[in-house]
Write a protein that holds these residues in place. Structure first.
Motif, PDB file in Angstrom:
ATOM      1  N   VAL A  45      57.777 -80.238 -51.366  1.00 24.29           N
ATOM      2  CA  VAL A  45      57.075 -80.235 -50.082  1.00 24.29           C
ATOM      3  C   VAL A  45      55.953 -79.204 -50.089  1.00 24.29           C
ATOM      4  N   GLN A  46      56.204 -78.048 -50.658  1.00 22.19           N
ATOM      5  CA  GLN A  46      55.180 -77.007 -50.734  1.00 22.19           C
ATOM      6  C   GLN A  46      53.979 -77.492 -51.561  1.00 22.19           C
ATOM      7  N   THR A  47      54.246 -78.127 -52.690  1.00 24.08           N
ATOM      8  CA  THR A  47      53.170 -78.626 -53.550  1.00 24.08           C
ATOM      9  C   THR A  47      52.336 -79.680 -52.839  1.00 24.08           C
ATOM     10  N   VAL A  48      52.987 -80.595 -52.161  1.00 22.56           N
ATOM     11  CA  VAL A  48      52.256 -81.658 -51.466  1.00 22.56           C
ATOM     12  C   VAL A  48      51.483 -81.081 -50.273  1.00 22.56           C
ATOM     13  N   ALA A  49      52.062 -80.126 -49.562  1.00 25.77           N
ATOM     14  CA  ALA A  49      51.346 -79.486 -48.455  1.00 25.77           C
ATOM     15  C   ALA A  49      50.097 -78.770 -48.976  1.00 25.77           C
ATOM     16  N   GLU A  50      50.216 -78.107 -50.099  1.00 27.89           N
ATOM     17  CA  GLU A  50      49.049 -77.443 -50.704  1.00 27.89           C
ATOM     18  C   GLU A  50      47.984 -78.463 -51.100  1.00 27.89           C
ATOM     19  N   ARG A  51      48.426 -79.574 -51.652  1.00 26.81           N
ATOM     20  CA  ARG A  51      47.482 -80.638 -52.039  1.00 26.81           C
ATOM     21  C   ARG A  51      46.746 -81.159 -50.799  1.00 26.81           C
ATOM     22  N   LEU A  52      47.484 -81.336 -49.702  1.00 24.47           N
ATOM     23  CA  LEU A  52      46.850 -81.788 -48.461  1.00 24.47           C
ATOM     24  C   LEU A  52      45.882 -80.739 -47.916  1.00 24.47           C
ATOM     25  N   ALA A  53      46.204 -79.473 -48.098  1.00 28.08           N
ATOM     26  CA  ALA A  53      45.287 -78.407 -47.682  1.00 28.08           C
ATOM     27  C   ALA A  53      44.009 -78.446 -48.525  1.00 28.08           C
ATOM     28  N   GLN A  54      44.149 -78.678 -49.824  1.00 25.34           N
ATOM     29  CA  GLN A  54      42.980 -78.768 -50.709  1.00 25.34           C
ATOM     30  C   GLN A  54      42.107 -79.969 -50.354  1.00 25.34           C
ATOM     31  N   LYS A  55      42.729 -81.048 -49.884  1.00 26.85           N
ATOM     32  CA  LYS A  55      41.985 -82.237 -49.470  1.00 26.85           C
ATOM     33  C   LYS A  55      41.304 -82.051 -48.120  1.00 26.85           C
ATOM     34  N   GLY A  56      41.639 -80.962 -47.423  1.00 29.09           N
ATOM     35  CA  GLY A  56      41.062 -80.720 -46.122  1.00 29.09           C
ATOM     36  C   GLY A  56      41.840 -81.353 -44.979  1.00 29.09           C
ATOM     37  N   MET A  57      43.016 -81.882 -45.264  1.00 27.45           N
ATOM     38  CA  MET A  57      43.845 -82.514 -44.235  1.00 27.45           C
ATOM     39  C   MET A  57      44.658 -81.482 -43.453  1.00 27.45           C
ATOM     40  N   LEU A  58      45.037 -80.394 -44.121  1.00 31.11           N
ATOM     41  CA  LEU A  58      45.835 -79.351 -43.490  1.00 31.11           C
ATOM     42  C   LEU A  58      45.113 -78.019 -43.547  1.00 31.11           C
ATOM     43  N   GLN A  59      45.392 -77.219 -42.561  1.00 32.62           N
ATOM     44  CA  GLN A  59      44.930 -75.831 -42.543  1.00 32.62           C
ATOM     45  C   GLN A  59      46.172 -74.974 -42.746  1.00 32.62           C
ATOM     46  N   ARG A  60      46.045 -73.958 -43.555  1.00 33.23           N
ATOM     47  CA  ARG A  60      47.184 -73.057 -43.736  1.00 33.23           C
ATOM     48  C   ARG A  60      46.788 -71.684 -43.238  1.00 33.23           C
ATOM     49  N   THR A  61      47.734 -71.063 -42.541  1.00 34.16           N
ATOM     50  CA  THR A  61      47.514 -69.723 -42.011  1.00 34.16           C
ATOM     51  C   THR A  61      48.658 -68.829 -42.470  1.00 34.16           C
ATOM     52  N   GLN A  62      48.312 -67.615 -42.813  1.00 29.49           N
ATOM     53  CA  GLN A  62      49.301 -66.645 -43.290  1.00 29.49           C
ATOM     54  C   GLN A  62      50.284 -66.311 -42.175  1.00 29.49           C
ATOM     55  N   ASP A  63      51.568 -66.275 -42.522  1.00 30.04           N
ATOM     56  CA  ASP A  63      52.626 -65.883 -41.590  1.00 30.04           C
ATOM     57  C   ASP A  63      53.619 -65.042 -42.375  1.00 30.04           C
ATOM     58  N   GLY A  64      53.382 -63.739 -42.432  1.00 25.88           N
ATOM     59  CA  GLY A  64      54.199 -62.874 -43.268  1.00 25.88           C
ATOM     60  C   GLY A  64      53.920 -63.179 -44.726  1.00 25.88           C
ATOM     61  N   LEU A  65      54.975 -63.454 -45.471  1.00 23.78           N
ATOM     62  CA  LEU A  65      54.812 -63.810 -46.885  1.00 23.78           C
ATOM     63  C   LEU A  65      54.634 -65.306 -47.087  1.00 23.78           C
ATOM     64  N   ALA A  66      54.763 -66.070 -46.034  1.00 24.17           N
ATOM     65  CA  ALA A  66      54.667 -67.528 -46.119  1.00 24.17           C
ATOM     66  C   ALA A  66      53.382 -68.009 -45.442  1.00 24.17           C
ATOM     67  N   PHE A  67      53.206 -69.324 -45.446  1.00 25.95           N
ATOM     68  CA  PHE A  67      52.087 -69.953 -44.752  1.00 25.95           C
ATOM     69  C   PHE A  67      52.631 -70.934 -43.731  1.00 25.95           C
ATOM     70  N   ARG A  68      51.867 -71.137 -42.678  1.00 25.59           N
ATOM     71  CA  ARG A  68      52.133 -72.205 -41.720  1.00 25.59           C
ATOM     72  C   ARG A  68      51.046 -73.250 -41.912  1.00 25.59           C
ATOM     73  N   TYR A  69      51.445 -74.497 -41.805  1.00 27.80           N
ATOM     74  CA  TYR A  69      50.517 -75.611 -42.005  1.00 27.80           C
ATOM     75  C   TYR A  69      50.340 -76.384 -40.711  1.00 27.80           C
ATOM     76  N   SER A  70      49.106 -76.812 -40.477  1.00 31.52           N
ATOM     77  CA  SER A  70      48.798 -77.639 -39.313  1.00 31.52           C
ATOM     78  C   SER A  70      47.681 -78.612 -39.700  1.00 31.52           C
ATOM     79  N   PRO A  71      47.650 -79.772 -39.059  1.00 33.03           N
ATOM     80  CA  PRO A  71      46.585 -80.749 -39.356  1.00 33.03           C
ATOM     81  C   PRO A  71      45.220 -80.205 -38.944  1.00 33.03           C
ATOM     82  N   THR A  72      44.211 -80.551 -39.702  1.00 34.85           N
ATOM     83  CA  THR A  72      42.847 -80.124 -39.370  1.00 34.85           C
ATOM     84  C   THR A  72      42.223 -81.051 -38.333  1.00 34.85           C
ATOM     85  N   ARG A  73      42.809 -82.220 -38.152  1.00 33.02           N
ATOM     86  CA  ARG A  73      42.315 -83.167 -37.148  1.00 33.02           C
ATOM     87  C   ARG A  73      43.489 -83.962 -36.600  1.00 33.02           C
ATOM     88  N   ALA A  74      43.312 -84.485 -35.405  1.00 32.23           N
ATOM     89  CA  ALA A  74      44.348 -85.302 -34.774  1.00 32.23           C
ATOM     90  C   ALA A  74      44.508 -86.623 -35.522  1.00 32.23           C
TER      91      ALA A  74
END
Length: 125
Positions: A45-74
């Motif tokens: 799941v982490q690898t695929v979420a990162e891939r989606l972030a690289q594609k511009g589909m997800l935004q990742r924000t730092q949350d402590g030592l981890a990241f939170r992911y959210s869609p870049t568009r509805a």
């Protein structure tokens, strides 16, 4: 625009579109595994979420030592971009639009017609 390459990418996007806010991978994993026949691994799941972030589909924000992911568009914006990409690549937009209008359920066709009438009216003003 980059599309969703596989079912896991689509599932991750579905979960995030439905979420009230950004999710950590652990939260995302828990939601994905709720009704899964076979549990997914954290690293997958982490690898695929990162891939989606690289594609511009997800935004990742730092949350402590981890990241939170959210869609870049509805979801709706993503669907519109896909539809416009298809139209842009096609030599005959009219044929695609006509086929689409003929293929949607009647209630969707009525809604589409209402929106198009409003748009045409606005363009005349």
């Amino acid at each position: 625009m980059a599309g969703l390459a596989g079912s896991l990418e689509r599932s991750i996007m579905d979960v995030l579109w439905a979420a009230p806010g950004p999710l950590r991978v652990r939260e995302l994993l828990a939601r994905l595994n709720e009704n899964a026949d076979k549990a997914l691994a954290y690293n997958t799941v982490q690898t695929v979420a990162e891939r989606l972030a690289q594609k511009g589909m997800l935004q990742r924000t730092q949350d402590g030592l981890a990241f939170r992911y959210s869609p870049t568009r509805a979801r709706e914006e993503y669907a519109v971009e896909l539809m416009l990409d298809v139209l842009t690549d096609a030599p005959d937009h009219g044929a695609i639009l006509a086929r689409f209008a003929e293929s949607v359920p009647p209630e969707d066709a009525r809604r589409l017609l209402e929106v198009l009438r409003r748009r045409a009216s606005d363009d005349r003003d």
